[in-house]
Design a protein around this motif. Structure first.
Motif: not given
Length: 368
Positions: A122-132, A202-206, A233-235, A287-289
């Motif tokens: 879960a640290s990965a989507p936290m990081g992606i959410a931080l970046g976004q 692929s879905l996630y990073f798109f 999505v990431p959060i 929902l997707v996230g």
């Protein structure tokens, strides 16, 4: 968390990226794809090292490389050279994230590994959410180049906490022979599971790469607001990944949690461009996230269950090399589909990728 924020950060400022360097969307997508390429190319040698040597020491040198690389990124001026620094950072990411999943499985008993591993991932989507969410705001405060270096500071703090809580060496305690590595590389179940992961990523990073741009170009949102909505999505992975791990532990199956997550996700994914209001659009992303990431955390523990004893690092490396290839090609291919055809065409194409992921998962035989 810091390395994932660094990876995705350009996606939230694509309009600035295209203006600064005079590039198109497909070329801008390379800013996300290139560091993932660095990670994918050396996953297998990295996994070999993780099985043989103290993981804390490997993590230290990876962090040093990441920090130095981000510092160089502050002074380069051409887009090609900047991409080279991001490629080098991607190599360092082999140990900054993948290793953590391996350490967790060596720390917790089998009955709790699914939940524990997915809490870590879960640290990965936290990081992606931080970046976004954070990058557009950091650009306004410290400038474009310096905003990326902030994430090296985040990684340094994380390493300090990890090292202080882990005083003893961490490794598998066994030498992995070349014959074992070959068996891991050719294990049909591991390969199929990695293909499934490639489809999910692929879905996630798109979505993570192009929804901020969709918000700006199609919904006419300010770039800060578009990045904040895309961060849904990431959060949601903060809840979705541990949720998937808990479900797979509770029901005693990894495979059907993965299949169910992708299947539930696809209708909402396909509906994104036809959402009649901003609220419905945001709900589709939410929902997707949430549901897709039920699967994405389970992959990390499932691959190690399928591997021979003492080869968890190597199995994770094979998973990373194949599975993360979805993350590698998705931003650039997505940008090309959007430029050459349309947003709707891109979403339909990626829906078929999700169907392929379901098929690959169903072909995996039951693990012990």
């Amino acid at each position: 968390m810091g390395i994932n924020a660094y990876f995705i950060a350009p996606a939230s400022v694509v309009p600035l990226l295209t203006d600064i360097y005079g590039i198109n969307k497909a070329t801008a997508g390379l800013a996300v794809s290139v560091p993932i390429l660095g990670s994918v190319l050396l996953q297998i040698p990295g996994g070999f090292l993780m099985d043989r040597y103290d993981n804390r020491r490997l993590l230290f040198w990876a962090l040093v490389g990441f920090v130095l690389t981000t510092m160089v990124g502050l002074i380069v001026t051409s887009y090609t050279t900047w991409l080279a620094t991001r490629f080098t950072a991607g190599i360092c990411a082999i140990f900054l994230f993948t290793m953590g999943a391996k350490v967790i499985t060596e720390t917790f008993p089998p009955a709790k590994q699914g939940f524990a591993t997915t809490v870590f991932t879960a640290s990965a989507p936290m990081g992606i959410a931080l970046g976004q969410f954070g990058t557009p705001r950091l650009v306004n405060v410290v400038g474009f180049s310096t905003s990326f270096a902030v994430y090296a500071v985040v990684s340094t703090i994380g390493y300090s906490l990890f090292y202080s809580s882990t005083p003893t060496p961490i490794h598998s305690g066994s030498d992995v022979e070349p014959g074992v590595i070959r068996r891991v590389l050719t294990d049909r179940r591991i390969v199929l599971m990695s293909i499934s992961a490639a489809c999910s990523y692929s879905l996630y990073f798109f979505l993570n790469s192009w929804m901020p741009t969709y918000g700006v170009e199609i919904l006419s949102l300010p770039i800060n607001r578009a990045g904040a909505i895309a961060a849904l999505v990431p959060i949601m992975g903060i809840f979705g990944r541990p949720g998937g791990g808990w479900l797979s532990d509770y029901f005693g199956t990894r495979r059907y949690v993965i299949v169910g997550a992708i299947a539930v996700t696809l209708p909402a994914f396909l509906a994104i461009t036809s959402a009649p209001t901003l609220l419905i659009f945001a709900l589709c992303l939410l929902l997707v996230g949430f549901v897709l990431q039920f699967a994405m955390g389970v992959y990390f523990v499932y691959v190690q269950e399928l591997a021979e004893k003492g080869t968890g690092g190597t199995a994770l490396a094979v998973f990373g090399a194949v599975g993360f290839s979805g993350s590698l090609v998705s931003p650039t291919v997505g940008g090309w589909l959007i430029d050459a055809f349309s947003w709707t065409t891109a979403l339909v194409a990626y829906t078929f990728v999700g169907v392929a992921g379901i098929g690959a998962t169903l072909l995996i035989t039951r693990s012990n």
